[in-house]
Design a protein around this motif. Sequence first.
Motif, mmCIF file in Angstrom:
data_model
loop_
_atom_site.group_PDB
_atom_site.id
_atom_site.type_symbol
_atom_site.label_atom_id
_atom_site.label_comp_id
_atom_site.label_asym_id
_atom_site.label_seq_id
_atom_site.Cartn_x
_atom_site.Cartn_y
_atom_site.Cartn_z
ATOM 1 N N ALA A 107 -5.629 1.174 -6.187
ATOM 2 C CA ALA A 107 -6.957 0.854 -6.394
ATOM 3 C C ALA A 107 -7.223 0.452 -7.676
ATOM 4 N N ARG A 108 -7.514 1.711 -8.347
ATOM 5 C CA ARG A 108 -7.416 2.286 -9.819
ATOM 6 C C ARG A 108 -7.026 1.506 -11.238
ATOM 7 N N ALA A 109 -5.499 1.157 -10.219
ATOM 8 C CA ALA A 109 -4.981 0.938 -11.112
ATOM 9 C C ALA A 109 -5.235 -0.261 -10.978
ATOM 10 N N THR A 110 -5.535 -0.963 -10.271
ATOM 11 C CA THR A 110 -5.449 -3.008 -9.685
ATOM 12 C C THR A 110 -7.256 -2.902 -10.754
ATOM 13 N N GLU A 111 -7.867 -2.075 -10.368
ATOM 14 C CA GLU A 111 -9.435 -2.518 -10.820
ATOM 15 C C GLU A 111 -9.118 -2.475 -12.785
ATOM 16 N N LEU A 112 -8.357 -0.967 -13.279
ATOM 17 C CA LEU A 112 -8.559 -0.931 -14.266
ATOM 18 C C LEU A 112 -7.214 -2.285 -14.989
ATOM 19 N N GLY A 113 -6.748 -2.494 -14.568
ATOM 20 C CA GLY A 113 -5.943 -3.109 -14.851
ATOM 21 C C GLY A 113 -4.681 -2.592 -15.353
ATOM 22 N N VAL A 114 -4.146 -1.828 -15.064
ATOM 23 C CA VAL A 114 -2.803 -1.197 -15.644
ATOM 24 C C VAL A 114 -1.973 -1.564 -14.135
ATOM 25 N N PRO A 115 -0.717 -2.198 -14.559
ATOM 26 C CA PRO A 115 0.802 -2.461 -13.943
ATOM 27 C C PRO A 115 0.768 -1.017 -13.051
ATOM 28 N N ALA A 116 0.970 -1.143 -11.416
ATOM 29 C CA ALA A 116 1.561 -0.278 -11.215
ATOM 30 C C ALA A 116 2.487 -0.948 -10.159
ATOM 31 N N PRO A 117 3.176 -2.221 -10.598
ATOM 32 C CA PRO A 117 3.873 -2.743 -9.328
ATOM 33 C C PRO A 117 4.717 -1.589 -8.213
ATOM 34 N N GLY A 118 5.143 -0.450 -8.732
ATOM 35 C CA GLY A 118 6.126 0.562 -7.510
ATOM 36 C C GLY A 118 5.542 1.265 -6.846
ATOM 37 N N PHE A 119 4.048 1.356 -7.440
ATOM 38 C CA PHE A 119 3.209 2.683 -6.394
ATOM 39 C C PHE A 119 2.301 0.813 -4.994
ATOM 40 N N SER A 120 2.482 -0.008 -5.804
ATOM 41 C CA SER A 120 1.715 -1.073 -5.004
ATOM 42 C C SER A 120 2.671 -1.781 -3.754
ATOM 43 N N ALA A 121 3.884 -1.758 -4.454
ATOM 44 C CA ALA A 121 4.811 -2.867 -3.834
ATOM 45 C C ALA A 121 5.664 -1.633 -2.206
ATOM 46 N N ALA A 122 5.535 -0.361 -3.006
ATOM 47 C CA ALA A 122 5.402 1.129 -1.618
ATOM 48 C C ALA A 122 4.211 0.839 -0.836
ATOM 49 N N LEU A 123 3.219 1.308 -1.158
ATOM 50 C CA LEU A 123 1.821 1.089 -0.451
ATOM 51 C C LEU A 123 1.555 -0.392 0.518
ATOM 52 N N ALA A 124 1.767 -1.061 0.022
ATOM 53 C CA ALA A 124 2.304 -2.385 1.133
ATOM 54 C C ALA A 124 3.119 -2.750 2.103
ATOM 55 N N TYR A 125 4.182 -1.942 1.504
ATOM 56 C CA TYR A 125 5.235 -1.897 2.424
ATOM 57 C C TYR A 125 5.056 -0.413 4.194
ATOM 58 N N TYR A 126 4.182 0.371 2.900
ATOM 59 C CA TYR A 126 3.942 1.224 4.401
ATOM 60 C C TYR A 126 2.789 0.737 5.684
ATOM 61 N N ASP A 127 1.523 -0.633 4.510
ATOM 62 C CA ASP A 127 0.633 -0.657 5.500
ATOM 63 C C ASP A 127 1.515 -1.828 5.874
ATOM 64 N N THR A 128 2.049 -2.632 5.697
ATOM 65 C CA THR A 128 2.383 -3.733 7.266
ATOM 66 C C THR A 128 3.584 -3.164 8.088
ATOM 67 N N LEU A 129 4.836 -2.397 7.923
ATOM 68 C CA LEU A 129 4.639 -1.705 8.281
ATOM 69 C C LEU A 129 3.917 -0.826 9.989
ATOM 70 N N ARG A 130 2.612 -0.712 9.460
ATOM 71 C CA ARG A 130 1.925 0.052 10.448
ATOM 72 C C ARG A 130 1.091 -1.232 10.644
ATOM 73 N N ALA A 131 0.875 -2.160 10.073
ATOM 74 C CA ALA A 131 0.013 -3.130 10.202
ATOM 75 C C ALA A 131 0.692 -3.466 11.750
ATOM 76 N N GLY A 132 -0.400 -3.670 12.866
ATOM 77 C CA GLY A 132 0.156 -3.881 14.663
ATOM 78 C C GLY A 132 0.457 -5.217 14.162
ATOM 79 N N ARG A 133 -0.102 -6.436 13.886
ATOM 80 C CA ARG A 133 0.054 -8.281 13.483
ATOM 81 C C ARG A 133 -0.145 -7.968 12.137
ATOM 82 N N LEU A 134 0.976 -9.105 12.241
ATOM 83 C CA LEU A 134 1.429 -9.705 10.436
ATOM 84 C C LEU A 134 0.761 -11.297 10.954
#
Length: 473
Positions: free
Chosen positions: A412-439
């Motif tokens: 969130a901080r990286a996003t707010e401050l405009g610092v690219p963190a594609p690896g961290f973001s993609a990893a978190l998105a994967y984690y949240d995608t797998l745990r999401a009940g419905r997509l």
Amino acid sequence: MARQAQIGVTGLAVMGSNLARNFARHGHTVAVHNRTAAKTRALVEEFGHEGDFVPAESAREFVAALERPRRLVIMVKAGAATDAVIDEFAELLEPGDMIMDGGNAHFEDTRRREAALKERGLHFVGCGISGGEEGALNGPSIMPGGSAESYRALGPLLESISAKVDGEPCCAHIGPDGAGHFVKMVHNGIEYADMQLIAEAYDLLRKVAGYEPAQIADIFRKWNTGRLDSYLIEITAEVLAHTDADTGGPFVDIVADRAEQKGTGRWTVQTALDLGVPVSGIAEAVFARSVSGHAELRAAAADLPGPERPELHPDDAARFTEHVEQALYASKIVAYAQGWHLIQTGGEQYGWDIDRASVAAIWRGGCIIRARFLDEIRAAYRGGQAPVTLLTDPTFGEALRAAQNAWRHVVARATELGVPAPGFSAALAYYDTLRAGRLPAALVQGQRDYFGAHTYQRTDKDGSYHTLWGGDR
Ligand code: ATR
């Protein structure tokens, strides 16, 4: 009769020479050969005292120097040169002999070569070797494919020269034909992801927490005494602590920010796309290198607006550093989980029956991603029921649970401050995608049915359905 060598190495550039020296240093008699004979002579002149070398000027002489069944290691340029050398030696070998390719071949090439040589009664072993020049000389991580029979003959020699961890060799038979090169390819893909994540951690510590490279080097040194303990963290600290001799400034500041690649990361992602395995963390790492090299694109976009940057309180910097450690660890778990998913799927697709615990074990030493972390992965796949994903292994699941708030905060901080963190973001998105009940994949299916009558399945009953959407389509 002339001295007979247990093994022969042809292709005496740095990797081949170092591998030959490693065999010799371990008491094996090694026949050595190179297309340009001057290299063979130079090797024996310079390093002949290290062990028992049998120099061969011609291919025929080289083959004649090997005890039977012959074990011949090819260390030439990957691609056409490998095919040319295989063709040359296949003519001179006899059924039961073995050709090992220790270069960075694509596993599909290895499968093709293995099938062709099998028809001639020859064993072809595509073998991943990781650890670079230093590893080849002092103990690499070795990933041989090919037949079980060829491993019985080659394995003891390879195990003798490999890195050792807790007395165990970092070498194991991965599986038939291209399995070794496949696993080596995935190793490199994971390496790309790991490096990208570490680079993002550095960038955030610098741009958000405001630390200087030398301070970040100290942070990494500290991390290296904990769960992130790894070769890559260790060398990152060294690079960050390094001062440029010309400018007296941090070395990292004078290096052009264009990361290059030789292609194994790209192969990993291409293969993952073909096999339908989501390796988003590895893909983002490959794309991050790619975008870094697009000078014109980056220059054109350099003036696009970014956010205002609030100053951080120094106390925040220390806390933020802890959060980055958590985010790095969690993202690393995701990258490795994706890599192991690819190994599993490749193994199933090609009938390789890969022991995933053993892959973790042989990457604990000798290779670039060697780390304490791999002990945990080995434990996750050892005995009992293997987890569907590393994310749900009890140890990693607990680490993710503990890290997730910090991980979200960093992204969130990286996003707010405009610092690219594609690896961290993609990893978190994967984690949240797998745990999401419905997509929202449900909606995508609806769209597909609307414009293409692709049909959809329902949650409440079996079968395929198509809706007669309004309008004349
Ligand atoms: P480097 O690693 O120094 O860049 P390279 O061109 O990648 O060199 O070649 C690595 C090795 O592959 C060398 O041993 C090279 O043999 P030479 O020393 O004779 O150049 C070998 N090699 C490359 N192409 C080859 C071919 N078509 N046949 C046989 N050996 C070849």
